[in-house]
Structures are given as structure tokens and as C-alpha cells.
Scaffold this motif. Structure first.
Motif, PDB file in Angstrom:
ATOM      1  N   LEU A  14      -1.087  -1.914 -13.022  1.00  0.00           N
ATOM      2  CA  LEU A  14      -0.879  -2.593 -11.746  1.00  0.00           C
ATOM      3  C   LEU A  14       0.129  -3.725 -11.887  1.00  0.00           C
ATOM      4  CD1 LEU A  14      -1.748  -2.714  -8.786  1.00  0.00           C
ATOM      5  CD2 LEU A  14      -3.574  -4.304  -9.444  1.00  0.00           C
ATOM      6  N   GLU A  15       0.125  -4.394 -13.047  1.00  0.00           N
ATOM      7  CA  GLU A  15       1.073  -5.486 -13.270  1.00  0.00           C
ATOM      8  C   GLU A  15       2.517  -4.986 -13.160  1.00  0.00           C
ATOM      9  OE1 GLU A  15      -1.403  -4.677 -15.191  1.00  0.00           O
ATOM     10  OE2 GLU A  15      -2.796  -6.387 -15.120  1.00  0.00           O
ATOM     11  N   ASP A  16       2.787  -3.833 -13.780  1.00  0.00           N
ATOM     12  CA  ASP A  16       4.139  -3.265 -13.729  1.00  0.00           C
ATOM     13  C   ASP A  16       4.511  -2.844 -12.313  1.00  0.00           C
ATOM     14  OD1 ASP A  16       4.157  -3.672 -16.423  1.00  0.00           O
ATOM     15  OD2 ASP A  16       3.922  -1.556 -16.972  1.00  0.00           O
ATOM     16  N   LEU A  17       3.545  -2.289 -11.586  1.00  0.00           N
ATOM     17  CA  LEU A  17       3.811  -1.868 -10.216  1.00  0.00           C
ATOM     18  C   LEU A  17       4.095  -3.072  -9.318  1.00  0.00           C
ATOM     19  CD1 LEU A  17       1.059   0.886  -9.865  1.00  0.00           C
ATOM     20  CD2 LEU A  17       3.518   1.250  -9.976  1.00  0.00           C
TER      21      LEU A  17
ATOM     22  N   GLU B 231       8.013  -6.111  -6.280  1.00  0.00           N
ATOM     23  CA  GLU B 231       8.367  -7.511  -6.065  1.00  0.00           C
ATOM     24  C   GLU B 231       7.341  -8.205  -5.172  1.00  0.00           C
ATOM     25  OE1 GLU B 231      12.337  -7.486  -4.550  1.00  0.00           O
ATOM     26  OE2 GLU B 231      13.224  -6.886  -6.454  1.00  0.00           O
ATOM     27  N   LYS B 232       6.068  -8.013  -5.527  1.00  0.00           N
ATOM     28  CA  LYS B 232       4.959  -8.617  -4.801  1.00  0.00           C
ATOM     29  C   LYS B 232       4.053  -9.350  -5.796  1.00  0.00           C
ATOM     30  CE  LYS B 232       6.042  -6.555  -0.869  1.00  0.00           C
ATOM     31  NZ  LYS B 232       6.582  -7.300   0.295  1.00  0.00           N
ATOM     32  N   PRO B 233       3.319 -10.371  -5.350  1.00  0.00           N
ATOM     33  CA  PRO B 233       2.361 -11.046  -6.237  1.00  0.00           C
ATOM     34  C   PRO B 233       1.281 -10.081  -6.708  1.00  0.00           C
ATOM     35  CG  PRO B 233       2.748 -12.330  -4.226  1.00  0.00           C
ATOM     36  CD  PRO B 233       3.385 -10.990  -4.012  1.00  0.00           C
ATOM     37  N   LEU B 234       0.748 -10.350  -7.888  1.00  0.00           N
ATOM     38  CA  LEU B 234      -0.265  -9.459  -8.463  1.00  0.00           C
ATOM     39  C   LEU B 234      -1.517  -9.407  -7.598  1.00  0.00           C
ATOM     40  CD1 LEU B 234      -1.155  -7.611 -10.736  1.00  0.00           C
ATOM     41  CD2 LEU B 234      -1.920  -9.629 -12.015  1.00  0.00           C
TER      42      LEU B 234
ATOM     43  N   ALA C 265      -0.932  -7.043  -4.766  1.00  0.00           N
ATOM     44  CA  ALA C 265      -0.964  -5.662  -5.258  1.00  0.00           C
ATOM     45  C   ALA C 265      -2.405  -5.209  -5.495  1.00  0.00           C
ATOM     46  CB  ALA C 265      -0.149  -5.537  -6.537  1.00  0.00           C
ATOM     47  N   ALA C 266      -3.241  -6.126  -6.002  1.00  0.00           N
ATOM     48  CA  ALA C 266      -4.647  -5.793  -6.254  1.00  0.00           C
ATOM     49  C   ALA C 266      -5.378  -5.518  -4.945  1.00  0.00           C
ATOM     50  CB  ALA C 266      -5.318  -6.934  -7.013  1.00  0.00           C
ATOM     51  N   ARG C 267      -5.092  -6.309  -3.901  1.00  0.00           N
ATOM     52  CA  ARG C 267      -5.700  -6.072  -2.586  1.00  0.00           C
ATOM     53  C   ARG C 267      -5.243  -4.723  -2.019  1.00  0.00           C
ATOM     54  NH1 ARG C 267      -3.771 -10.807   0.882  1.00  0.00           N
ATOM     55  NH2 ARG C 267      -4.786  -9.589   2.548  1.00  0.00           N
ATOM     56  N   ALA C 268      -3.965  -4.435  -2.181  1.00  0.00           N
ATOM     57  CA  ALA C 268      -3.445  -3.163  -1.696  1.00  0.00           C
ATOM     58  C   ALA C 268      -4.091  -1.993  -2.432  1.00  0.00           C
ATOM     59  CB  ALA C 268      -1.931  -3.119  -1.859  1.00  0.00           C
ATOM     60  N   LEU C 269      -4.283  -2.139  -3.732  1.00  0.00           N
ATOM     61  CA  LEU C 269      -4.912  -1.071  -4.519  1.00  0.00           C
ATOM     62  C   LEU C 269      -6.348  -0.848  -4.069  1.00  0.00           C
ATOM     63  CD1 LEU C 269      -4.939   0.941  -6.832  1.00  0.00           C
ATOM     64  CD2 LEU C 269      -5.540  -0.926  -8.378  1.00  0.00           C
ATOM     65  N   GLU C 270      -7.062  -1.916  -3.786  1.00  0.00           N
ATOM     66  CA  GLU C 270      -8.443  -1.795  -3.328  1.00  0.00           C
ATOM     67  C   GLU C 270      -8.511  -1.013  -2.017  1.00  0.00           C
ATOM     68  OE1 GLU C 270     -12.262  -4.707  -2.227  1.00  0.00           O
ATOM     69  OE2 GLU C 270     -10.420  -5.551  -3.072  1.00  0.00           O
ATOM     70  N   ILE C 271      -7.528  -1.257  -1.139  1.00  0.00           N
ATOM     71  CA  ILE C 271      -7.493  -0.539   0.134  1.00  0.00           C
ATOM     72  C   ILE C 271      -7.182   0.935  -0.090  1.00  0.00           C
ATOM     73  CG2 ILE C 271      -6.204  -0.304   2.294  1.00  0.00           C
ATOM     74  CD1 ILE C 271      -5.835  -3.359   2.230  1.00  0.00           C
ATOM     75  N   VAL C 272      -6.186   1.229  -0.942  1.00  0.00           N
ATOM     76  CA  VAL C 272      -5.827   2.624  -1.229  1.00  0.00           C
ATOM     77  C   VAL C 272      -7.015   3.360  -1.831  1.00  0.00           C
ATOM     78  CG1 VAL C 272      -4.383   4.112  -2.664  1.00  0.00           C
ATOM     79  CG2 VAL C 272      -3.362   2.165  -1.472  1.00  0.00           C
TER      80      VAL C 272
ATOM     81  N   GLY D 176       0.821  -1.210   0.000  1.00  0.00           N
ATOM     82  CA  GLY D 176       0.000   0.000   0.000  1.00  0.00           C
ATOM     83  C   GLY D 176       0.848   1.250   0.000  1.00  0.00           C
ATOM     84  N   ARG D 177       1.916   1.248   0.800  1.00  0.00           N
ATOM     85  CA  ARG D 177       2.829   2.390   0.828  1.00  0.00           C
ATOM     86  C   ARG D 177       3.449   2.632  -0.544  1.00  0.00           C
ATOM     87  NH1 ARG D 177       5.976   0.503   6.277  1.00  0.00           N
ATOM     88  NH2 ARG D 177       4.585   1.418   7.843  1.00  0.00           N
ATOM     89  N   PHE D 178       3.831   1.549  -1.209  1.00  0.00           N
ATOM     90  CA  PHE D 178       4.447   1.678  -2.535  1.00  0.00           C
ATOM     91  C   PHE D 178       3.464   2.313  -3.519  1.00  0.00           C
ATOM     92  CE2 PHE D 178       5.688   0.349  -6.756  1.00  0.00           C
ATOM     93  CZ  PHE D 178       7.071   0.474  -6.734  1.00  0.00           C
ATOM     94  N   LEU D 179       2.205   1.884  -3.467  1.00  0.00           N
ATOM     95  CA  LEU D 179       1.197   2.430  -4.391  1.00  0.00           C
ATOM     96  C   LEU D 179       0.954   3.915  -4.107  1.00  0.00           C
ATOM     97  CD1 LEU D 179      -1.427  -0.480  -4.513  1.00  0.00           C
ATOM     98  CD2 LEU D 179       0.285   0.121  -6.232  1.00  0.00           C
ATOM     99  N   VAL D 180       0.915   4.275  -2.830  1.00  0.00           N
ATOM    100  CA  VAL D 180       0.712   5.690  -2.480  1.00  0.00           C
ATOM    101  C   VAL D 180       1.867   6.530  -2.992  1.00  0.00           C
ATOM    102  CG1 VAL D 180       0.528   7.338  -0.577  1.00  0.00           C
ATOM    103  CG2 VAL D 180      -0.729   5.186  -0.478  1.00  0.00           C
ATOM    104  N   GLU D 181       3.083   6.021  -2.855  1.00  0.00           N
ATOM    105  CA  GLU D 181       4.255   6.749  -3.344  1.00  0.00           C
ATOM    106  C   GLU D 181       4.275   6.836  -4.870  1.00  0.00           C
ATOM    107  OE1 GLU D 181       6.634   8.490  -1.846  1.00  0.00           O
ATOM    108  OE2 GLU D 181       5.584   8.179   0.043  1.00  0.00           O
ATOM    109  N   SER D 182       3.501   5.983  -5.519  1.00  0.00           N
ATOM    110  CA  SER D 182       3.463   5.976  -6.989  1.00  0.00           C
ATOM    111  C   SER D 182       2.377   6.884  -7.555  1.00  0.00           C
ATOM    112  CB  SER D 182       3.234   4.546  -7.506  1.00  0.00           C
ATOM    113  OG  SER D 182       4.260   3.671  -7.067  1.00  0.00           O
TER     114      SER D 182
END
Length: 458
Positions: A141-144, A149-152, A155-162, A124-130
Motif C-alpha cells: 500500500l505504501e508504494d501504491l 501521490e496521495k497520503p498513506l 490510501a488506507a481509507r480507500a483500500l478499506e472501502i474497496v 479508490g479508482r487507482f486501487l481498483v485499476e491496480s
């Protein structure tokens, strides 16, 4: 080979005159830095705070509070207002407070409060910084996921939270997704969500009938849903300070509009006062050492010239501002759309200086009034009719022409919008003669679509 003697007159500028011209064209921040450097380099110069009297400070505060109470757009990122009228010349500038919230810190602070597992929190922190300045994610999201270096799926769960955090719409990857994220937080927005998901192109062309037929709704329902969509913010991060490279504007001139008069204030109230040290003046008078005297004479001369040049800058700026206030009174009373044609020559003639002096005076200077913060250069515009301010040929300025154009388009029949040629003819009848190509140019600058884009279909 012949030798000829001739006489000619040339003008050379002394170092002091060049210094004076440099000070004249300095902006507020640059001048402040210059003053601080001069105080460090010249021991004869003394710097003291401007405010020594309580009453003076209270009086100034009262005036500025009056201005602040009527200032609707004096911050950096009030972009929605500037888009609405299309006239804000400093949409990326303003009097942003140093405590203005940062988008990334604002979203991160919410994320940190959630009880998340370490890997999910890290993603989640990585997505916010992006996030970009608008609060969107520019990369897939695939590139992020690869970059972090996390499973897709993580990353999708983290994006939903953000995307569940404030401001609504943050973390979106497309305009459609940004609008849908905001609509999902509102009640009775089902129809608007369907339009935002699948019918943004017809919406941009006002094809309410087409959308109504496609979704099995009435035109009234579609129109109400489209108005709801238009009320959303496509850039949820736009109201926050940038993460870095913030640009603050310290206005050089304040125009305060009281009920019965205008008042001009210069921001030299906030500058330190420069004085020539009395201690060194006494030393110069009493010293018997010729070397010390020569040194102090030079430093005192430099100090006096700096003080004189800064005062001359303030005086010239004030004179130019007074003339601008007189010539552009309609603008300061009624706001954008009432700007008159005005040139450097108009100011120079009234102040009694050369045009180059006016040019240096307005360079990198800003003015704050009840309509917002503007560079002084904003108030100079050519006459569309070739006239001069106040003269018999006085004509509309581009600012006035745009206001007239926007008014005509606002009042037009939405089912039969006016063509650029027709707009050109109507404006000419109102005394604003511009070409069809200029109408199209101003319309584009205002962000108004062409006839096809404005037409509402049944």
C-alpha cells in the motif's frame, strides 16, 4: 569428371495442395478470417448466411440448448471446478460470453455509487485499476500511495472501502487477508478467522489437534472451521473476464449426448456459405474479350478450389471426430477419468488417411461436450502399458491413472495416508502399472500434497 544419369521419383506439392493443407489445419477463427479475406480478394466468391431455413435453425438451437443444459464447465474461468478434479486441460479457455462481466468495471461501478469525496474516490479508482486478475493487490500500500501521490492514511481509507465491495475478498494483499475478508461477512466465523489469520500453515498440513490446542477449541470445532475456510474462494476475481486479451474459443465440434444416442455437430452452421457467383460464370460464358476470359477462368478456378478445400476440411474433421467419439465413448458418457489411450495412428487407420493429415485436422481445433470444452489434442494419450486402443494390450491412459490415484487418496485413512510406493502397488493390482516416480508426478499435477501434507494429526 564423369556424367551419370539416374531416375528418381519425387513428390512436389502444387500451390493448390499447399493451400488445401493450410485450410485443413486452420482453427475456426482463423478460417473465418480467411473466408472474409478470400471474398474481398476474389470477386467470383460470394458469401451468404448459412441459415436460410427457419426449421434448420430451430433444430440446431434445440440441440445446442440440450448440450448447454448439461455443460457444467464450458466457460473460461470456472477454475474452481478444474482445481477440484485436476483434469481440465483448458482451464484458461472456454465459451465466455461477450457480455461476461469484467472485474474492474464491476468493482468500479459499485465504487462510483458511493458518496465519496473526490480525493478518496480518485484513490479508490487507482486501487481498483491496480488489482490483478485474481482480484488481489500485488504491490504494498505504501508504494501504491506514492504512485497515486496521495497520503498513506487516505490510501488506507480507500483500500478499506474497496475491500468492502463485491466480490468478497477483493483488494486483499495476502491469502490470509483474502480469507479473513470473506469470513468477516459470515456469521459465527470467529474461530475460522483466527485460524485464517495465524494458523494457515498447520491447516495446510491438516494438523487439527495442534490448532485445537493452540486456540483452546475442540477438534470437531476446528475441523468445521477449517472446512469453512476451504469453501472460500482464494481468487475472488477468478470468475470474471480479463480486462484485456480475452481469448474466446469457438468449438469446431459439438458432441450432444441424448438419452439414447450421441450426435455430432460441426460449427460450420455458423460459417457463411461460399458460392461461385453465377453472374461471373455467365460473364465468362458470354464474354468475347480474351483478357477478361483469362482473368475469370483463373478466379473461378481459385474460387472452386477454396470451396472444395473448406468442404474437405469439414468432411475430414467430421470423420476424425466420429472415430474419436467411438474410441472415447466412455469419456463422453462418464467424463474425465475415463479417457483411453489413443494415437494419431489409431484415427488415421480407421479414417484411411495419413497420420500427418490427422495431425493437421486436430491442430487448433476444439470440442465441446457435456464435460466442457477440450482441445482435440487432449484426447490423444499414450498407453501406460504400451497397448493400443481396443487391442489385447490396451492399458490405462494418464487420465485414467490420475482418476484412479485420486480415488485411492480420497478413500485412504487420513491419519495414515498412503505413501507413493504403496499407491503404486495398489494401482498395479488394479491393472495400472506405473512407477513410483510417475505416481509422484501425477499427484503433483493433481495438486495433491505428499504423505506428510495429507496426514491429519491428533
Amino acid at each position: 569428371m564423369e556424367l551419370n544419369m539416374s531416375m528418381k521419383q519425387t513428390q512436389t506439392l502444387s500451390p493448390q495442395m499447399m493451400q488445401s493443407m493450410e485450410i485443413l489445419q486452420m482453427g475456426s477463427q482463423e478460417l473465418l478470417e480467411y473466408i472474409e479475406n478470400q471474398v474481398q480478394e476474389n470477386p467470383v466468391l460470394e458469401m451468404e448466411e448459412k441459415y436460410t431455413g427457419k426449421d434448420e435453425g430451430v433444430d440446431l438451437q434445440r440441440k445446442l440448448e440440450w448440450l448447454e443444459s448439461t455443460d457444467a464447465q464450458n466457460r473460461v474461468y470456472h477454475q474452481q471446478d478444474s482445481e477440484d478434479d485436476g483434469t481440465d486441460p483448458v482451464s484458461n479457455y472456454g465459451n465466455a460470453d461477450e457480455t461476461e462481466e469484467n472485474l474492474y468495471l464491476y468493482v468500479l461501478s459499485q465504487l462510483e455509487l458511493l458518496d465519496l469525496e473526490p480525493e478518496l474516490l480518485e484513490a479508490g479508482r487507482f486501487l481498483v485499476e491496480s488489482l490483478n486478475q485474481n482480484g488481489w493487490l500485488d504491490e504494498p500500500l505504501e508504494d501504491l500511495a506514492v504512485q497515486m501521490e496521495k497520503p498513506l492514511d487516505l490510501a488506507a481509507r480507500a483500500l478499506e472501502i474497496v475491500q468492502s465491495l463485491e466480490p468478497a475478498g477483493v483488494g486483499a494483499r495476502t491469502l490470509s487477508e483474502c480469507l479473513v475478508l470473506q469470513l468477516k461477512r459470515r456469521e459465527d466465523s470467529g474461530l475460522a478467522i483466527r485460524i485464517a489469520q495465524d494458523h494457515l500453515d498447520p491447516l495446510s498440513k491438516n494438523r487439527y489437534g495442534f490448532i485445537a490446542k493452540a486456540l483452546g477449541a475442540t477438534q470437531e470445532q476446528v475441523y468445521a472451521a477449517c472446512e469453512l475456510i476451504r469453501s472460500l474462494n482464494p481468487r475472488p476475481g477468478g470468475g470474471f473476464a480479463a480486462r484485456e486479451n480475452l481469448i474466446y474459443i469457438n468449438p469446431d465440434i459439438f458432441v450432444v449426448n441424448f438419452p439414447d444416442h450421441f450426435e455430432l455437430l460441426t460449427n460450420d452452421y455458423f460459417f457463411p456459405t461460399l458460392n461461385v457467383s453465377s453472374y461471373y460464370c455467365r460473364m465468362l460464358r458470354d464474354s468475347k474479350d480474351d483478357e477478361v476470359k483469362d482473368y475469370l477462368v483463373n478466379k473461378v478456378r481459385q474460387a472452386k478450389w477454396v470451396v472444395r478445400s473448406i468442404e474437405q476440411r469439414r468432411s475430414t474433421l467430421m470423420q476424425c471426430a466420429e472415430v474419436m467419439l467411438d474410441l472415447q465413448e466412455d469419456f463422453f458418457r462418464h467424463g474425465p477419468g475415463h479417457l483411453k489411450p489413443m494415437s494419431l495412428a489409431d484415427i488415421a487407420q480407421r479414417v484411411g488417411v495419413h497420420e500427418s493429415t490427422v495431425s493437421r485436422t486436430v491442430k487448433d481445433k476444439y470440442l465441446q461436450c457435456s464435460s466442457g470444452v477440450y482441445p482435440l489434442s487432449y484426447f490423444f494419450s499414450r498407453s501406460l502399458g504400451g497397448g493400443v486402443v481396443g487391442g489385447p494390450g490396451d492399458a490405462s491412459s494418464p487420465d485414467t491413472a490420475k482418476a484412479m490415484l485420486k480415488k485411492l487418496i480420497t478413500e485412504e485413512d487420513k491419519h495414515k495416508p498412503l505413501s507413493d510406493q504403496k499407491l503404486c502397488e495398489l494401482m498395479a493390482k488394479d491393472g495400472c502399472e506405473i512407477s513410483r516416480r510417475t505416481v509422484a508426478k501425477y499427484r503433483d499435477e493433481l495438486g495433491i500434497p505428499s504423505t506428510t501434507g495429507r496426514k491429519q494429526y491428533e
